[in-house]
Write a protein that holds these residues in place. Structure first.
Motif, PDB file in Angstrom:
ATOM      1  N   LEU A  43      66.270  38.807  51.735  1.00 32.74           N
ATOM      2  CA  LEU A  43      66.008  40.799  52.158  1.00 32.74           C
ATOM      3  C   LEU A  43      66.566  41.687  51.500  1.00 32.74           C
ATOM      4  O   LEU A  43      65.883  43.007  51.464  1.00 32.74           O
ATOM      5  N   LYS A  44      67.196  41.270  49.981  1.00 25.96           N
ATOM      6  CA  LYS A  44      68.607  42.345  49.476  1.00 25.96           C
ATOM      7  C   LYS A  44      67.480  42.909  49.103  1.00 25.96           C
ATOM      8  O   LYS A  44      67.204  44.421  48.741  1.00 25.96           O
ATOM      9  N   ASN A  45      66.913  42.513  47.491  1.00 22.34           N
ATOM     10  CA  ASN A  45      65.831  43.220  46.881  1.00 22.34           C
ATOM     11  C   ASN A  45      64.891  44.263  47.417  1.00 22.34           C
ATOM     12  O   ASN A  45      64.227  45.198  47.149  1.00 22.34           O
ATOM     13  N   GLU A  46      64.488  43.676  48.934  1.00 18.45           N
ATOM     14  CA  GLU A  46      63.502  44.584  49.034  1.00 18.45           C
ATOM     15  C   GLU A  46      63.805  45.757  49.869  1.00 18.45           C
ATOM     16  O   GLU A  46      63.198  46.966  50.136  1.00 18.45           O
ATOM     17  N   LEU A  47      65.808  45.643  50.740  1.00 12.25           N
ATOM     18  CA  LEU A  47      66.273  46.881  51.363  1.00 12.25           C
ATOM     19  C   LEU A  47      67.020  47.602  50.224  1.00 12.25           C
ATOM     20  O   LEU A  47      66.697  48.758  50.104  1.00 12.25           O
ATOM     21  N   VAL A  48      67.412  47.875  49.392  1.00 11.79           N
ATOM     22  CA  VAL A  48      68.436  47.795  48.877  1.00 11.79           C
ATOM     23  C   VAL A  48      67.998  49.567  47.476  1.00 11.79           C
ATOM     24  O   VAL A  48      68.930  50.017  47.783  1.00 11.79           O
ATOM     25  N   SER A  49      66.298  49.211  47.527  1.00 15.43           N
ATOM     26  CA  SER A  49      65.832  50.389  46.572  1.00 15.43           C
ATOM     27  C   SER A  49      65.739  51.531  47.933  1.00 15.43           C
ATOM     28  O   SER A  49      64.572  52.623  47.985  1.00 15.43           O
ATOM     29  N   MET A  50      65.462  51.178  49.399  1.00 14.28           N
ATOM     30  CA  MET A  50      65.702  52.173  50.270  1.00 14.28           C
ATOM     31  C   MET A  50      66.172  53.137  50.283  1.00 14.28           C
ATOM     32  O   MET A  50      67.568  53.398  50.770  1.00 14.28           O
ATOM     33  N   PRO A  51      65.969  54.582  50.690  1.00 11.80           N
ATOM     34  CA  PRO A  51      67.013  55.464  50.697  1.00 11.80           C
ATOM     35  C   PRO A  51      67.529  55.632  51.841  1.00 11.80           C
ATOM     36  O   PRO A  51      67.105  55.111  53.123  1.00 11.80           O
ATOM     37  N   ASP A  52      69.257  55.463  51.821  1.00 10.91           N
ATOM     38  CA  ASP A  52      69.849  55.649  52.890  1.00 10.91           C
ATOM     39  C   ASP A  52      69.341  54.978  53.439  1.00 10.91           C
ATOM     40  O   ASP A  52      69.102  55.137  55.300  1.00 10.91           O
ATOM     41  N   LEU A  53      69.518  53.524  53.378  1.00  6.33           N
ATOM     42  CA  LEU A  53      69.811  52.222  53.895  1.00  6.33           C
ATOM     43  C   LEU A  53      70.233  52.359  55.545  1.00  6.33           C
ATOM     44  O   LEU A  53      69.730  51.585  56.267  1.00  6.33           O
ATOM     45  N   ARG A  54      71.699  52.255  55.491  1.00  8.87           N
ATOM     46  CA  ARG A  54      71.952  51.513  56.858  1.00  8.87           C
ATOM     47  C   ARG A  54      71.645  53.433  57.909  1.00  8.87           C
ATOM     48  O   ARG A  54      71.852  52.472  59.216  1.00  8.87           O
ATOM     49  N   HIS A  55      71.125  54.208  57.684  1.00  7.87           N
ATOM     50  CA  HIS A  55      71.037  54.744  58.959  1.00  7.87           C
ATOM     51  C   HIS A  55      69.235  54.731  58.746  1.00  7.87           C
ATOM     52  O   HIS A  55      68.797  54.621  60.089  1.00  7.87           O
ATOM     53  N   ARG A  56      68.417  54.464  58.148  1.00  9.31           N
ATOM     54  CA  ARG A  56      67.293  54.060  58.489  1.00  9.31           C
ATOM     55  C   ARG A  56      66.972  53.052  59.458  1.00  9.31           C
ATOM     56  O   ARG A  56      66.132  52.533  59.735  1.00  9.31           O
ATOM     57  N   LEU A  57      68.038  52.033  59.008  1.00 18.19           N
ATOM     58  CA  LEU A  57      68.096  50.552  60.084  1.00 18.19           C
ATOM     59  C   LEU A  57      68.075  50.606  61.169  1.00 18.19           C
ATOM     60  O   LEU A  57      68.320  50.099  62.295  1.00 18.19           O
ATOM     61  N   ARG A  58      68.641  51.897  61.485  1.00 17.92           N
ATOM     62  CA  ARG A  58      68.599  52.405  62.820  1.00 17.92           C
ATOM     63  C   ARG A  58      68.302  53.463  63.480  1.00 17.92           C
ATOM     64  O   ARG A  58      68.214  53.524  64.195  1.00 17.92           O
TER      65      ARG A  58
ATOM     66  N   LEU B 176      63.975  52.424  64.706  1.00 20.93           N
ATOM     67  CA  LEU B 176      63.538  50.952  65.424  1.00 20.93           C
ATOM     68  C   LEU B 176      62.048  50.907  64.053  1.00 20.93           C
ATOM     69  O   LEU B 176      61.804  49.621  63.647  1.00 20.93           O
ATOM     70  N   ARG B 177      61.280  52.077  63.934  1.00 19.37           N
ATOM     71  CA  ARG B 177      60.407  51.767  62.589  1.00 19.37           C
ATOM     72  C   ARG B 177      60.493  51.236  62.337  1.00 19.37           C
ATOM     73  O   ARG B 177      60.106  49.894  61.542  1.00 19.37           O
ATOM     74  N   TRP B 178      61.707  51.301  61.432  1.00 22.43           N
ATOM     75  CA  TRP B 178      62.497  50.326  59.518  1.00 22.43           C
ATOM     76  C   TRP B 178      63.344  49.336  60.127  1.00 22.43           C
ATOM     77  O   TRP B 178      63.223  48.301  59.885  1.00 22.43           O
ATOM     78  N   PHE B 179      63.922  48.907  61.155  1.00 23.21           N
ATOM     79  CA  PHE B 179      64.365  47.607  61.877  1.00 23.21           C
ATOM     80  C   PHE B 179      63.083  46.841  61.587  1.00 23.21           C
ATOM     81  O   PHE B 179      63.536  45.803  61.263  1.00 23.21           O
ATOM     82  N   ARG B 180      61.946  47.700  61.948  1.00 24.09           N
ATOM     83  CA  ARG B 180      61.126  46.418  63.072  1.00 24.09           C
ATOM     84  C   ARG B 180      60.254  45.903  61.813  1.00 24.09           C
ATOM     85  O   ARG B 180      59.738  44.443  61.349  1.00 24.09           O
ATOM     86  N   ALA B 181      60.333  46.875  60.793  1.00 23.46           N
ATOM     87  CA  ALA B 181      59.455  46.797  59.542  1.00 23.46           C
ATOM     88  C   ALA B 181      60.024  45.938  58.336  1.00 23.46           C
ATOM     89  O   ALA B 181      59.458  44.201  58.070  1.00 23.46           O
ATOM     90  N   SER B 182      61.805  46.162  58.728  1.00 20.50           N
ATOM     91  CA  SER B 182      62.600  45.302  57.782  1.00 20.50           C
ATOM     92  C   SER B 182      62.611  43.666  58.209  1.00 20.50           C
ATOM     93  O   SER B 182      62.843  43.010  57.455  1.00 20.50           O
ATOM     94  N   PHE B 183      62.338  43.541  59.902  1.00 19.33           N
ATOM     95  CA  PHE B 183      63.009  42.112  60.046  1.00 19.33           C
ATOM     96  C   PHE B 183      61.129  41.567  60.063  1.00 19.33           C
ATOM     97  O   PHE B 183      61.519  40.369  59.878  1.00 19.33           O
ATOM     98  N   ARG B 184      60.051  42.093  60.236  1.00 16.35           N
ATOM     99  CA  ARG B 184      58.798  41.555  59.442  1.00 16.35           C
ATOM    100  C   ARG B 184      59.118  41.189  58.009  1.00 16.35           C
ATOM    101  O   ARG B 184      58.107  39.842  57.881  1.00 16.35           O
ATOM    102  N   THR B 185      59.493  42.070  57.106  1.00 13.45           N
ATOM    103  CA  THR B 185      59.284  41.728  55.438  1.00 13.45           C
ATOM    104  C   THR B 185      60.379  40.320  55.586  1.00 13.45           C
ATOM    105  O   THR B 185      60.164  39.255  54.706  1.00 13.45           O
ATOM    106  N   ASN B 186      61.780  40.552  56.488  1.00 13.02           N
ATOM    107  CA  ASN B 186      62.575  39.272  56.465  1.00 13.02           C
ATOM    108  C   ASN B 186      61.430  37.363  56.352  1.00 13.02           C
ATOM    109  O   ASN B 186      61.825  36.645  56.247  1.00 13.02           O
ATOM    110  N   ALA B 187      60.970  37.917  58.239  1.00 13.66           N
ATOM    111  CA  ALA B 187      60.208  36.342  58.289  1.00 13.66           C
ATOM    112  C   ALA B 187      58.812  36.403  57.174  1.00 13.66           C
ATOM    113  O   ALA B 187      58.893  34.923  57.458  1.00 13.66           O
TER     114      ALA B 187
END
Length: 211
Positions: free
Chosen positions: A5-20, A22-33
């Motif tokens: 998942l690293k390469n998919e997420l690392v370019s997302m601005p302010d990642l640490r806060h985005r993952l908090r 719900l919308r970004w958390f769910r999208a990131s989980f589905r991407t990893n799946a």
């Protein structure tokens, strides 16, 4: 284990806060799946309600201990990821689907582990990928994975132990990331080695100015 998942997420601005969120958390989980399916050949059915419950449970538990984040930010990021893993294991939002006939995984190196516990592998890979992306973005550091993450016997122990106490997932994530696990109270930030070191001899309430 590959950090998918690293390469998919690392370019997302302010990642640490985005993952908090719900919308970004769910999208990131589905991407990893999707990435796990493409790489290892196992598909997943994701229950969005359970995934949302896992997210909300995580937000509640991490907020209750967020005052410790300032003592050792790097360690707390890993701890927070462990809390995510714990909630995912509690809620079980993903269900592995039977392998498709003729499907050819890109990577066969983790076949035994993925077949043994596909959902646990998915949850763990998601959390490790998020940690790796955040460390790269915020500290310019690449996180490595301990070789024990490639050993089936470790995953046997992992699955057996979290069945008794889901919070052991936090300790296993620490182990996979080369940290010192706390097997006694893994879900308590103040008991972590790095946090205790930062606190020195004082009590948590004294060092933090009161909780």
């Amino acid at each position: 284990m590959k950090i998918l998942l690293k390469n998919e997420l690392v370019s997302m601005p302010d990642l640490r806060h985005r993952l908090r969120q719900l919308r970004w958390f769910r999208a990131s989980f589905r991407t990893n799946a999707r990435l796990v399916t493409e790489t290892y050949g196992v598909g997943f059915e994701v229950d969005e309600k359970k995934l949302t419950r896992a997210f909300l449970g995580w937000v509640e538990t991490v907020n209750a201990q967020k005052d410790y984040a300032g003592l050792d930010r790097k360690d707390f990021i890993i701890f927070a990821a462990g809390l995510v893993l714990c909630e995912l294991i509690r809620e079980q939002p993903a269900k592995a689907l039977p392998r498709r006939l003729g499907a050819k995984p890109v990577d066969l190196s983790m076949r035994e582990i993925v077949d043994f516990w596909p959902e646990g592998f998915l949850y763990t890979n998601f959390c490790i990928g998020a940690v790796a992306a955040i460390f790269q973005q915020e500290f310019g550091e690449a996180r490595s994975i301990d070789k024990c993450a490639d050993e089936l016997r470790t995953w046997w122990s992992y699955k057996e132990n979290i069945a008794e106490m889901p919070s052991y997932a936090i300790a296993f994530l620490d182990k996979f990331l080369g940290m010192e696990p706390n097997w006694l109270v893994p879900d308590i930030a103040s008991a972590r080695a790095a946090i205790r070191k930062a606190l020195g001899e004082g009590r948590p309430s004294e060092a933090l100015g009161g909780l």
